[in-house]
Structure formats: structure tokens, C-alpha cells
Design a protein around this motif. Structure first.
Motif, PDB file in Angstrom:
ATOM      1  N   PRO A 264       0.813  -1.217   0.000  1.00  0.00           N
ATOM      2  CA  PRO A 264       0.000   0.000   0.000  1.00  0.00           C
ATOM      3  C   PRO A 264       0.851   1.273   0.000  1.00  0.00           C
ATOM      4  N   LEU A 265       0.316   2.323  -0.605  1.00  0.00           N
ATOM      5  CA  LEU A 265       0.948   3.641  -0.538  1.00  0.00           C
ATOM      6  C   LEU A 265       0.904   4.176   0.888  1.00  0.00           C
ATOM      7  N   LEU A 266      -0.251   4.039   1.543  1.00  0.00           N
ATOM      8  CA  LEU A 266      -0.441   4.524   2.908  1.00  0.00           C
ATOM      9  C   LEU A 266      -0.991   3.377   3.748  1.00  0.00           C
ATOM     10  N   PRO A 267      -0.110   2.637   4.427  1.00  0.00           N
ATOM     11  CA  PRO A 267      -0.573   1.498   5.223  1.00  0.00           C
ATOM     12  C   PRO A 267      -1.580   1.940   6.286  1.00  0.00           C
ATOM     13  N   LEU A 268      -2.766   1.362   6.248  1.00  0.00           N
ATOM     14  CA  LEU A 268      -3.825   1.810   7.146  1.00  0.00           C
ATOM     15  C   LEU A 268      -3.547   1.454   8.600  1.00  0.00           C
ATOM     16  N   GLU A 269      -2.642   0.491   8.829  1.00  0.00           N
ATOM     17  CA  GLU A 269      -2.352   0.138  10.217  1.00  0.00           C
ATOM     18  C   GLU A 269      -1.665   1.278  10.975  1.00  0.00           C
ATOM     19  N   LEU A 270      -1.108   2.245  10.241  1.00  0.00           N
ATOM     20  CA  LEU A 270      -0.542   3.413  10.919  1.00  0.00           C
ATOM     21  C   LEU A 270      -1.586   4.098  11.798  1.00  0.00           C
ATOM     22  N   PHE A 271      -2.836   4.127  11.326  1.00  0.00           N
ATOM     23  CA  PHE A 271      -3.876   4.856  12.035  1.00  0.00           C
ATOM     24  C   PHE A 271      -4.450   4.067  13.207  1.00  0.00           C
ATOM     25  N   ARG A 272      -3.962   2.844  13.392  1.00  0.00           N
ATOM     26  CA  ARG A 272      -4.342   2.113  14.600  1.00  0.00           C
ATOM     27  C   ARG A 272      -3.644   2.706  15.824  1.00  0.00           C
ATOM     28  N   ASN A 273      -2.585   3.452  15.574  1.00  0.00           N
ATOM     29  CA  ASN A 273      -1.909   4.148  16.664  1.00  0.00           C
ATOM     30  C   ASN A 273      -2.723   5.385  17.020  1.00  0.00           C
ATOM     31  N   ARG A 274      -3.282   5.384  18.209  1.00  0.00           N
ATOM     32  CA  ARG A 274      -4.176   6.466  18.625  1.00  0.00           C
ATOM     33  C   ARG A 274      -3.481   7.830  18.625  1.00  0.00           C
ATOM     34  N   SER A 275      -2.241   7.859  19.069  1.00  0.00           N
ATOM     35  CA  SER A 275      -1.518   9.127  19.156  1.00  0.00           C
ATOM     36  C   SER A 275      -1.239   9.694  17.771  1.00  0.00           C
ATOM     37  N   LEU A 276      -0.859   8.832  16.816  1.00  0.00           N
ATOM     38  CA  LEU A 276      -0.599   9.300  15.463  1.00  0.00           C
ATOM     39  C   LEU A 276      -1.881   9.858  14.836  1.00  0.00           C
ATOM     40  N   SER A 277      -2.984   9.142  14.987  1.00  0.00           N
ATOM     41  CA  SER A 277      -4.248   9.612  14.408  1.00  0.00           C
ATOM     42  C   SER A 277      -4.675  10.936  15.025  1.00  0.00           C
ATOM     43  N   ALA A 278      -4.552  11.037  16.358  1.00  0.00           N
ATOM     44  CA  ALA A 278      -4.900  12.291  17.025  1.00  0.00           C
ATOM     45  C   ALA A 278      -3.968  13.408  16.588  1.00  0.00           C
ATOM     46  N   GLY A 279      -2.689  13.090  16.374  1.00  0.00           N
ATOM     47  CA  GLY A 279      -1.735  14.092  15.920  1.00  0.00           C
ATOM     48  C   GLY A 279      -2.114  14.661  14.561  1.00  0.00           C
ATOM     49  N   VAL A 280      -2.582  13.802  13.649  1.00  0.00           N
ATOM     50  CA  VAL A 280      -3.021  14.276  12.329  1.00  0.00           C
ATOM     51  C   VAL A 280      -4.197  15.242  12.483  1.00  0.00           C
ATOM     52  N   VAL A 281      -5.167  14.869  13.312  1.00  0.00           N
ATOM     53  CA  VAL A 281      -6.330  15.740  13.542  1.00  0.00           C
ATOM     54  C   VAL A 281      -5.891  17.085  14.118  1.00  0.00           C
ATOM     55  N   LEU A 282      -4.943  17.066  15.041  1.00  0.00           N
ATOM     56  CA  LEU A 282      -4.516  18.299  15.707  1.00  0.00           C
ATOM     57  C   LEU A 282      -3.688  19.190  14.791  1.00  0.00           C
ATOM     58  N   VAL A 283      -2.926  18.604  13.872  1.00  0.00           N
ATOM     59  CA  VAL A 283      -2.245  19.435  12.874  1.00  0.00           C
ATOM     60  C   VAL A 283      -3.276  20.156  12.018  1.00  0.00           C
ATOM     61  N   VAL A 284      -4.325  19.427  11.595  1.00  0.00           N
ATOM     62  CA  VAL A 284      -5.383  20.057  10.784  1.00  0.00           C
ATOM     63  C   VAL A 284      -6.030  21.205  11.553  1.00  0.00           C
ATOM     64  N   THR A 285      -6.430  20.960  12.802  1.00  0.00           N
ATOM     65  CA  THR A 285      -7.121  22.009  13.560  1.00  0.00           C
ATOM     66  C   THR A 285      -6.177  23.159  13.912  1.00  0.00           C
ATOM     67  N   GLY A 286      -4.892  22.852  14.173  1.00  0.00           N
ATOM     68  CA  GLY A 286      -3.937  23.907  14.475  1.00  0.00           C
ATOM     69  C   GLY A 286      -3.728  24.844  13.296  1.00  0.00           C
ATOM     70  N   PHE A 287      -3.528  24.280  12.116  1.00  0.00           N
ATOM     71  CA  PHE A 287      -3.315  25.121  10.936  1.00  0.00           C
ATOM     72  C   PHE A 287      -4.617  25.733  10.444  1.00  0.00           C
ATOM     73  N   PHE A 288      -5.752  25.085  10.723  1.00  0.00           N
ATOM     74  CA  PHE A 288      -7.056  25.702  10.472  1.00  0.00           C
ATOM     75  C   PHE A 288      -7.112  27.042  11.192  1.00  0.00           C
ATOM     76  N   ALA A 289      -6.721  27.041  12.456  1.00  0.00           N
ATOM     77  CA  ALA A 289      -6.741  28.272  13.247  1.00  0.00           C
ATOM     78  C   ALA A 289      -5.712  29.270  12.749  1.00  0.00           C
ATOM     79  N   LEU A 290      -4.472  28.814  12.532  1.00  0.00           N
ATOM     80  CA  LEU A 290      -3.387  29.727  12.177  1.00  0.00           C
ATOM     81  C   LEU A 290      -3.655  30.431  10.848  1.00  0.00           C
ATOM     82  N   PHE A 291      -3.953  29.660   9.798  1.00  0.00           N
ATOM     83  CA  PHE A 291      -4.159  30.253   8.475  1.00  0.00           C
ATOM     84  C   PHE A 291      -5.422  31.109   8.449  1.00  0.00           C
ATOM     85  N   GLY A 292      -6.482  30.621   9.102  1.00  0.00           N
ATOM     86  CA  GLY A 292      -7.708  31.399   9.129  1.00  0.00           C
ATOM     87  C   GLY A 292      -7.530  32.726   9.839  1.00  0.00           C
ATOM     88  N   ILE A 293      -6.875  32.700  10.988  1.00  0.00           N
ATOM     89  CA  ILE A 293      -6.682  33.928  11.754  1.00  0.00           C
ATOM     90  C   ILE A 293      -5.752  34.885  11.023  1.00  0.00           C
TER      91      ILE A 293
END
Length: 524
Positions: A264-293
Motif C-alpha cells: 500500500p501507498l499509505l498502510p492503514l495500520e498506521l492509524f491504529r496508533n491512537r496518538s498518530l491519528s490524534a496528531g493528524v487531527v490536531l495538525v489540521v485544527t492547528g493550521f485551520f486556526a493559524l491560516f484562518g486567523i
């Protein structure tokens, strides 16, 4: 000693394996991308006059670059893992410098947009492999500090971009903002070729997932295109909904493909790691705030307060310059406490700032603004570095390029969503408040009816007054328009504040990367 270990030992003995020089090389790379993102905005009026560009053409000078970058970042990281991160990084550096030269030589809007698309492709090779090279070069005990300095270098470029760009445009030419990348690229390439050690995923023996590349890139393209065009067509339009459905179907096809393929290009088992998945979400929300503001506070400063682009850049220095300090500090906090503490703290500070900025008014002086900008810069340094560690630190070392691509893709996606979603929120807020504000300002009904069709213009902080309009009427329309813009901006701040609070709760799911101890196991 195996072949990889022997090669690493020879590299260290020759002085070529120097992690701090690796940091210098990747910092120069991210500075190129950071400078390019902010200097172009300052040059837009001059580019428009010189190339006779329309507003849509100017938007595509930015959006063409953004689309190419966002849809190919994961691919760029995967290419680095597969064929060598140093090799792909150098190709990205060289490509970015050459396409910058092509931008400077552009004689039409179409040529400039095409050059910017190619620049985005080169940036997609460059950016994700910066983090992968750091992960391969630094021992676990020093990785967070290195990521903090990496973030600080990017912030320094973002902070200095409007000022450097303004000076170059004013005293040299708009073309010179792109030529700035040539010496930076040359220096980065020399340092990389001389002192950076190659690393890649030696466990990979199969082919490259071309169908996965097509599905992922196509799905992200459809998603980002729909978000960008929502400003023109509206979120509820058949156009935007159609692209959204097409994006979901394509990305669902990508998930099915990745679950079934052996390579696979993006092995889905990476997202079984809770911290990695949460980190992806938090990068999105962090830059959502930064770029928007940054985008909408920039409109507030320029259009409501009347500052020039250079003056606006100077007044945003408490935010951007503080980020150059808070990113390394965030690295130290992450090293000491793990990513959870700086993530929660940063998101709570952001929430407090956004709620505080709901008190901004048309005539709020700079003294009532800069403390919030400074605290946002402090918080963003914590959030971006800690969320990056949550992603890269929780991914296997051999997939460092892929993890870097995930981080960079989340970054770009957050930026697009921040400007587009908050833009729609502001337009909606303006539409809800405009009629009442026009009545309160004493604008006659006939004039008010004409103004009420200008919500999108007012949502940029611009009052729709025309030459020859009586001074009293023009002032009343200006007052009502600015107040409506502020009402919309306040709504956007409330949305951002609530999102930051939710993100602080998500941050509680994040833990220190368990794979960090594998730092010595990098294959070369």
C-alpha cells in the motif's frame, strides 16, 4: 556488522553524518517554502498591474501552488522512503529553485500559474522529507529539539516574508521575490550533498502503488477544489456538494485499495496508533486556526484600519516572531513531558485568545490587539511541534517520509479549510447582520438594498462605496459595512475557540512516540 551499520560508521568517521548540518539543510528547505508562501501575497497588486491579471488569475497564482502541493505531499514522502530521502529532497530543492526562476521569467498570468503549479510539485518532494531526514539523523533524546528548531526556521521565514517581500517589490521588482529562492536552494543543495546521510526504507522490496497514488491524489484534489470553490458557489450548491461526494467516493476507493493491496501507498495500520491519528487531527485544527486567523486578521488590519501590507506584516510580528521562539520551546517541553502537555496547553491558550478576540471592534487600537497575537504565536509553537512529534514519533522509522507527508498534508488541508470555512462563516455573519447595521447607521432603504448584495465584498472588510457618493451616505455605509465585517469576524472567532477547546480534549489521547527508541535503526 551489517552493511547498513558499516556504511553508517564510515559516514560518521568521514564527518558526513552530522545531524546538526542535516538540520541546517532541511531548515533552509522549509525556509524556501515558507518565504514563498508569504511574499507572494505582498506582491499580488504589483503582479496584477504588470501582467494585467484578473482577481481570479491572482487567486490561482496561490491556489494552483496549493493544490499541487497538497495532493502530492504523501506521494513525495513515500518516494523518499522508497528511493532515498536525501535524493528526493535534493530533487525537490533543485526543482523548487528552477521553478522559482520560471516564475520570475513569467510574462503572462497563465505562465505564472503554470510555474506555480510546478513549484508546488517540487515542494511536495521537498517538505515531507525534511522531517524524515531529521528522524533518521537525530537520536531520540534530541529529536524533539531538532523538530522545534525546524519549526522555528519555518516560522522565521513566514514572519519575515511580508517585510522582505514588501521591500523587494517596492525597491527592486516582483520578480525578485522568486529569485530569492536561488541562493537559498544552492546553499541547501550543497549542504545536503556534502553532509547529509542517505536513508530509506530497506524493508521495501515490492513495486510502487500507482493506483493508490491516483486515488489518493484524485480524492484530495476533488476535496480541496470543492472547498476552494465554495467561496464562489456556496457550501450548499450542487457544484460543491457534487465535488464533495466525488471526493468521498474516491477516497473510499483509496481506503478499499489500501486494505487489499500487498504494497500500500499509505498502510492503514498506521492509524491504529491512537496518538498518530490524534496528531493528524490536531495538525489540521492547528493550521485551520493559524491560516484562518492570519488571513482574516490581515484583512482587518489592511481594510478596516487602512495599513499597508508592510505595516500589516510588522503589526503581526508579535504572532509570527514569537512562533520562532515558541517552536523550539515547544520542542523542549515535548522532550521533557511528551506531546500531551504542550498540545493541551497550546490549544487552551488558543481557545482563550479566540474568545478574547471576539471583543475586537472597528476602532480597537493596536494595544488591544498585540497581546492576543503574541499568545497565539506562543500557543502555535507548542501545538505544531508537539503534534508533529505525535505523528513522526509514533510512526516506524522506515516510514519517516510517509509520516512527514501525512504531517505536511494535514498542514495544507488545515490551511485550506481555515480560510474557506471561516470565510463562509464570516460571509454568513455579514449577511445576518448587514440589514440591521445599515438601518442603525441611517442608510436610506434604496441605498441599503444595493449594498445588501455586496456581502462577499464586505466580508473582506471593504465598504462598497462609489465615487461621487455623498460624504454622509458614504460614511454611513462604511460604518455599517465595517460593523458587519466585525460581526462576521466575531462569529468566526467563536467557531475557532470552540474548535480549540475540542482539540484540547483530543490532545488528551496523545502519548509519547513509542517508536522513538528505534532511532538508531535507520537503514542507509
Amino acid at each position: 556488522m551489517n552493511t547498513a551499520a558499516a556504511a553508517a560508521a564510515r559516514s560518521r568517521a568521514s564527518g558526513r553524518d552530522n545531524p546538526w548540518l542535516t538540520l541546517v539543510a532541511v531548515a533552509l528547505g522549509v525556509m524556501m517554502v515558507g518565504l514563498d508562501g508569504t511574499v507572494v501575497g505582498v506582491a499580488n497588486p504589483t503582479i496584477a498591474a504588470d501582467l494585467d491579471a484578473s482577481l481570479a488569475g491572482l487567486q490561482w497564482v496561490t491556489n494552483g501552488y496549493l493544490l499541487a502541493l497538497a495532493v502530492l505531499l504523501i506521494v513525495g514522502g513515500k518516494l523518499g522512503d522508497r528511493f532515498g530521502r536525501k535524493k528526493v529532497f535534493v530533487i525537490g530543492i533543485a526543482g523548487f529553485a528552477l521553478t522559482s526562476l520560471l516564475c520570475a521569467l513569467s510574462t503572462s498570468t497563465g505562465m505564472l500559474v503554470g510555474a506555480r503549479v510546478l513549484q508546488g510539485v517540487a515542494g511536495a518532494l521537498l517538505m515531507p522529507n525534511t522531517l524524515a531526514l531529521l528522524r533518521a539523523a537525530f537520536p531520540p533524546a534530541e529529536l524533539n529539539r531538532a523538530v522545534g528548531i525546524w519549526g522555528g526556521a519555518s516560522a522565521l521565514a513566514v514572519a519575515s516574508g511580508p517585510i522582505v517581500g514588501g521591500l523587494l517589490v517596492e525597491h527592486v521588482s516582483w520578480e525578485s521575490i522568486f529569485l530569492l529562492n536561488l541562493p537559498l536552494g544552492l546553499l541547501a543543495a550543497v549542504v545536503t550533498l556534502r553532509w547529509v546521510r542517505e536513508s530509506k526504507d530497506e524493508t521495501h522490496v515490492g513495486g510502487f502503488d500507482v493506483p493508490g497514488v491516483a486515488l489518493l491524489s484524485g480524492g484530495l484534489f476533488l476535496l480541496i477544489w470543492g472547498v476552494i470553490k465554495a467561496q464562489d458557489h456556496g457550501w450548499g450548491s450542487a457544484y460543491v456538494i457534487g465535488f464533495g461526494i466525488a471526493a468521498l467516493v474516491t477516497l473510499a476507493g483509496f481506503v478499499v485499495r489500501e486494505a487489499r493491496t500487498r504494497e500500500p501507498l499509505l498502510p492503514l495500520e498506521l492509524f491504529r496508533n491512537r496518538s498518530l491519528s490524534a496528531g493528524v487531527v490536531l495538525v489540521v485544527t492547528g493550521f485551520f486556526a493559524l491560516f484562518g486567523i492570519l488571513f482574516f486578521i490581515g484583512l482587518y488590519l489592511q481594510n478596516v484600519h487602512g495599513y499597508s501590507p508592510i505595516q500589516t506584516g510588522v503589526r503581526l510580528l508579535p504572532l509570527t516572531a514569537t512562533f520562532t521562539i515558541s517552536a523550539p520551546l515547544g520542542g523542549l517541553l515535548t522532550e521533557k513531558f511528551g506531546p500531551r502537555v504542550p498540545l493541551c496547553l497550546g490549544m487552551l491558550i488558543l481557545a482563550g485568545c479566540f474568545f478574547g478576540l471576539t471583543g475586537l471592534e472597528v476602532d480597537t487600537g493596536y494595544g488591544g490587539q498585540w497581546p492576543f497575537y503574541l499568545l497565539i504565536g506562543l500557543a502555535m509553537g507548542f501545538v505544531i511541534v508537539a503534534s508533529t512529534e505525535a505523528i513522526v514519533g509514533n510512526a516506524p522509522v522506515e516510514r519517516g517520509g510517509l509520516a512527514g507527508g501525512l504531517q505536511s498534508t494535514a498542514n495544507q488541508l488545515g490551511g485550506v479549510l481555515g480560510t474557506a470555512v471561516l470565510g463562509s462563516v464570516i460571509v454568513s455573519g455579514v449577511g445576518s447582520a448587514l440589514a440591521g447595521n445599515l438601518a442603525d447607521a441611517g442608510v436610506p432603504a434604496a441605498a441599503a438594498k444595493a449594498v445588501e448584495g455586496q456581502e462577499e465584498l464586505i466580508a473582506q472588510g471593504v465598504a462598497p462605496v462609489t465615487p461621487g457618493m455623498p460624504a454622509g451616505l458614504a460614511q454611513a455605509i462604511t460604518d455599517a459595512s465595517f460593523q458587519s465585517f466585525m460581526d462576521g469576524l466575531h462569529t468566526a472567532m467563536w467557531v475557532s475557540g470552540v474548535l480549540a477547546l475540542v482539540s484540547a480534549a483530543i490532545a488528551l489521547l496523545v502519548s509519547r512516540g513509542h517508536g522513538a527508541g528505534d532511532g538508531a535503526a535507520v537503514h542507509v
